[in-house]
Design a protein around this motif. Structure first.
Motif, PDB file in Angstrom:
ATOM      1  N   HIS A  29      25.868  37.709  35.815  1.00  0.00           N
ATOM      2  CA  HIS A  29      25.592  39.116  36.080  1.00  0.00           C
ATOM      3  C   HIS A  29      26.365  39.632  37.281  1.00  0.00           C
ATOM      4  O   HIS A  29      26.886  40.725  37.279  1.00  0.00           O
ATOM      5  CB  HIS A  29      24.088  39.318  36.337  1.00  0.00           C
ATOM      6  N   THR A  30      26.426  38.821  38.297  1.00  0.00           N
ATOM      7  CA  THR A  30      27.045  39.286  39.534  1.00  0.00           C
ATOM      8  C   THR A  30      28.349  38.534  39.807  1.00  0.00           C
ATOM      9  O   THR A  30      28.682  37.554  39.135  1.00  0.00           O
ATOM     10  CB  THR A  30      26.110  39.001  40.726  1.00  0.00           C
ATOM     11  N   ILE A  31      29.070  39.042  40.796  1.00  0.00           N
ATOM     12  CA  ILE A  31      30.300  38.374  41.230  1.00  0.00           C
ATOM     13  C   ILE A  31      29.987  36.924  41.610  1.00  0.00           C
ATOM     14  O   ILE A  31      30.720  35.999  41.281  1.00  0.00           O
ATOM     15  CB  ILE A  31      30.884  39.092  42.475  1.00  0.00           C
ATOM     16  N   LYS A  32      28.859  36.778  42.279  1.00  0.00           N
ATOM     17  CA  LYS A  32      28.451  35.437  42.703  1.00  0.00           C
ATOM     18  C   LYS A  32      28.275  34.502  41.503  1.00  0.00           C
ATOM     19  O   LYS A  32      28.718  33.359  41.526  1.00  0.00           O
ATOM     20  CB  LYS A  32      27.128  35.556  43.478  1.00  0.00           C
ATOM     21  N   ARG A 158      41.072  34.201  33.798  1.00  0.00           N
ATOM     22  CA  ARG A 158      41.653  35.397  34.406  1.00  0.00           C
ATOM     23  C   ARG A 158      40.595  36.140  35.229  1.00  0.00           C
ATOM     24  O   ARG A 158      40.845  36.557  36.354  1.00  0.00           O
ATOM     25  CB  ARG A 158      42.227  36.300  33.312  1.00  0.00           C
ATOM     26  N   HIS A 159      39.391  36.253  34.658  1.00  0.00           N
ATOM     27  CA  HIS A 159      38.328  36.956  35.382  1.00  0.00           C
ATOM     28  C   HIS A 159      37.964  36.229  36.670  1.00  0.00           C
ATOM     29  O   HIS A 159      37.723  36.852  37.696  1.00  0.00           O
ATOM     30  CB  HIS A 159      37.072  37.080  34.510  1.00  0.00           C
ATOM     31  N   ALA A 163      38.105  37.581  40.412  1.00  0.00           N
ATOM     32  CA  ALA A 163      36.946  37.542  41.305  1.00  0.00           C
ATOM     33  C   ALA A 163      37.327  36.887  42.634  1.00  0.00           C
ATOM     34  O   ALA A 163      36.929  37.349  43.703  1.00  0.00           O
ATOM     35  CB  ALA A 163      35.801  36.787  40.642  1.00  0.00           C
ATOM     36  N   PHE A 164      38.098  35.834  42.535  1.00  0.00           N
ATOM     37  CA  PHE A 164      38.522  35.167  43.770  1.00  0.00           C
ATOM     38  C   PHE A 164      39.431  36.038  44.609  1.00  0.00           C
ATOM     39  O   PHE A 164      39.292  36.127  45.826  1.00  0.00           O
ATOM     40  CB  PHE A 164      39.230  33.840  43.448  1.00  0.00           C
ATOM     41  N   ASP A 165      40.392  36.686  43.946  1.00  0.00           N
ATOM     42  CA  ASP A 165      41.330  37.526  44.690  1.00  0.00           C
ATOM     43  C   ASP A 165      40.604  38.623  45.447  1.00  0.00           C
ATOM     44  O   ASP A 165      40.886  38.893  46.598  1.00  0.00           O
ATOM     45  CB  ASP A 165      42.375  38.133  43.738  1.00  0.00           C
TER      46      ASP A 165
END
Ligand code: ADP
Ligand code: MG
Length: 682
Positions: A29-32, A158-159, A163-165
């Protein structure tokens, strides 16, 4: 945690509402969540030297095409393209199945790179992937992710990269520097990075080590802070029992307590005396003498002026426990009563009344005990037997019938230590790890189906000595599909086999409880010598004269269950036997039979069971409350688990953990997980 990481994944470029939904379906759900969606394995594309490639291994090699590729058809759609390839000093074959078009792409003297399974005997690679030219992958060690629906591994890579970038910098360390340096752990961001974008396997190993520790530590912190909170916030009853009376009771037992029994009795009594509410698990193999321990605890509570309750899962068990507790306690003026759903009418009203005015000291029963109409006068101790059979909710209701009574859970399923400290991390655990003296181990043999005749004559030899036997079958009804012996068939054929010599009884789950009771009584009183039964006799049934057990289709049972079943014999002073009739096909099946014949120790059996089945299947049910770790594996990483447990315990006990800023992020994570809330889970 940084709030930035709690933003929805749809914040990321390239993730729209539809993709957002797919991801949500995977728990992202979240970036985390996205950053923490770790690969479950890695694809290794590093070039290999054929000299150390193993048979059946997936490898990548670079070679020169040596000779024209040959395409052979066998059938209209089936074909095989064989390319001879010079790889270093080796001339091998690369084989492409059903990819005829590859012929156009491969020419004599080309350099190509292929990945596939290595057949060492045939010196052949079955190709999955091929690239023209020399080896040129930018990432030689690629993560493979769990995916769902339209989402592909490439897309999720890719996602995660995105997210890391955008958010990688927000991954902050949560562990104090002492722990990082004590175990030489990677920092958190580096570990997340290395899990997703590793240079080589060694890096993944280090990253994994860090994350496993973190997962275990958080989990243990959660369990142990729950326990601490529970102690501080729900004070129990300090039961002022009479030690002299307890001593008088134990001295009157027909046997001395074993060292292990004495130890657990002391653990339980000191919990009862303390102002905290006892929340203790008592583990002991079948026959290790838990009932006596329960009786002592109940008696102690009575000398302190409280009532006790014992809840068991079946009526048969309730009756047996009621009998043995009555025998043990009655001479000391203790009034016990049995309450099950078959206790009705006047008798029931009478019991309920005596219970409410405190004249009944100990109530034994099934889930009938948790009905609203059951009101205690001053309940001080609740014991449940075979605790994993009761739901969390039932245990809570029973507990709430008193004012924070002490609670003791008993189980005869030896739980491997690793599982015990995870599942029951918030409980205290007592273990009876010693059998009463003079108990003979049960001689266990594994026999193939074809040896049934010999097994039956062995059985008859025991019956002639005046003993009784159990015959266990896996299913009640015939099922063509499963092709198992059914209890009714076995009952019929044994009735014919033993004719007028011995009486055979039949017991299975489809019988009503009165019929079951009747059969059980006939067996207990030796009117019936052979009891054919499904696994309903599994728990607690006690007929010491039964010294022989035959288990049909034993390969269909799990190890722990076989051990439970076997525990029905070996309860008297005579030598007992257990025959496993089985033709297991799998290696694991064979190993199970062998383990059973080699050990009588329930803890050894349960450790092996866990090894063979894995933690998820160990309890056989979802309700077991096993935590799910993303990376950590309770069996494989048990050392880390032990370490994390003792670290968590030290932290929770320390003042610094609750006050110092050093632990702020850890505390916040615990808060987020609900561990610091006042409402306690069970
Ligand atoms: P469990 O409930 O752990 O399976 P039980 O409490 O039913 O075991 O005990 C099994 C048998 O062992 C009972 O007949 C009990 O009387 C006997 N027993 C218990 N403790 C001892 C002991 N210390 N020495 C000898 N026999 C014992
Ligand atoms: Mg018992």
């Amino acid at each position: 945690m940084s709030d930035r990481l709690n933003q929805p994944v749809t914040q990321l470029k390239g993730i729209g509402p539809e993709m957002g939904e797919t991801l949500a379906g995977m728990g992202i759900h979240t970036i985390k969540d996205m950053l923490g969606h770790f690969p479950y394995r890695y694809e290794d594309y590093r070039l290999r030297d054929l000299a150390d490639a193993k048979h059946d291994e997936k490898i990548t090699v670079e070679g020169t095409v040596h000779g024209e590729p040959a395409l052979v058809y066998h059938g209209r759609k089936k074909n095989r393209l064989t390319v001879r390839l010079l790889v270093g000093r080796y001339l091998v074959k690369a084989v492409f199945f059903n990819q005829p078009y590859m012929k156009q792409k491969i020419h004599l003297n080309d350099t190509i790179t292929v990945t596939g399974k290595w057949d060492q005997h045939r010196q052949t690679i079955s190709v999955n992937e091929m690239a023209s030219g020399p080896h040129s992958r930018s990432q030689e060690f690629e993560p493979v992710y769990a995916v769902k629906g339209k989402l592909t591994v490439k897309m999720i890579r890719r996602h995660i990269k995105a997210a890391f970038d955008q958010y990688g910098d927000s991954i902050s360390e949560i562990l104090p520097v002492e722990l990082l340096s004590r175990y030489k752990l990677m920092n958190r961001r580096a570990a997340f990075m290395a899990m997703h974008f590793p240079g080589d396997p060694a890096e993944v190993k280090q990253a994994r080590r860090r994350i496993v520790y973190e997962e275990f530590l958080l989990f243990q912190l959660k369990m142990q802070s729950l326990r601490k909170l529970e102690r501080e916030q729900s004070p129990g009853i300090a039961q002022q029992y009479d030690v002299k009376e307890i001593k008088r009771f134990t001295d009157a037992l027909p046997f001395p307590l074993t060292g292990a029994q004495k130890r657990v009795v002391n653990e339980i009594l000191s919990d009862m005396k303390s102002p905290y509410r006892m929340n203790r698990l008592l583990q002991g193999d079948v026959g290790s003498g838990k009932t006596v321990v329960a009786a002592i605890a109940l008696y102690a509570g009575i000398t302190a002026g409280f009532q006790g309750a014992l809840m068991v899962p079946t009526e048969i068990l309730a009756e047996q426990h009621a009998d043995s507790l009555h025998q043990l306690l009655e001479p000391f003026g203790v009034k016990t009563a049995l309450l099950t759903s078959s206790v009705k009418g006047k008798r029931r009203r009478e019991i309920l009344e005596l219970l409410q005015n405190g004249e009944i000291h100990v109530l034994i029963g099934t889930h009938a005990l948790i009905q609203d109409e059951v009101i205690f006068n001053h309940l001080g101790l609740v014991i449940t037997d075979e605790q994993h059979r009761f739901g969390v909710e039932q245990r809570r209701i029973l507990r709430e019938k008193g004012e924070n009574p002490d609670v003791l859970f008993m189980t005869a399923t030896p739980i491997p230590r690793t599982l015990a400290i995870t599942v029951f991390g918030e409980m205290d655990v007592s273990v009876i790890d010693e059998m009463p003296a003079g108990r003979k181990s049960i001689e266990t043999y594994w026999a193939k189906q074809e040896m049934l005749d010999r097994v039956l004559s062995f059985m008859e030899k025991e019956l002639r000595k005046g003993r009784q036997a159990y015959v266990i079958c896996p299913l009640i009804e015939e099922s063509d599909k499963l092709d198992v012996q059914n209890a009714i068939d076995v009952y019929n054929s044994l009735t014919v086999y033993f004719q007028n010599r011995y009486k055979i009884g039949l017991m299975h789950g489809r019988l009503g409880s009165e019929e079951k009771d009747a059969v059980m009584k006939e067996f207990s009183s030796n009117e019936v010598q052979v009891l054919v039964s499904t696994t309903v006799v599994e728990v607690g049934v006690n007929v010491p004269n039964a010294t022989f057990m035959l288990i049909y289709d034993a390969e269909r049972f799990g190890l722990s269950q076989l051990h439970q079943l076997r525990g029905r014999v070996g309860r008297g002073s005579e030598q007992s036997f257990c025959i496993l009739l089985a033709d297991p096909k799998s290696e694991v099946g064979k190993e199970r039979m062998t383990i059973m014949t080699e050990t009588n120790d329930g803890f050894v059996v349960s450790e092996k069971d866990l090894e063979l089945r894995g933690p998820g299947d160990f309890f056989g049910r979802k309700q077991s409350g096993l935590p799910e770790f993303k990376v950590a594996d309770m069996v494989h990483d048990y050392r880390a688990l032990e370490t994390a447990r003792s670290d968590a315990s030290a932290l929770v006990q320390s003042k610094a953990f609750w006050e110092s800023d050093k632990y702020l992020l850890l505390r916040r994570l615990l808060e987020e997980s609900g561990a610091l809330a006042t409402e306690k889970l069970d």
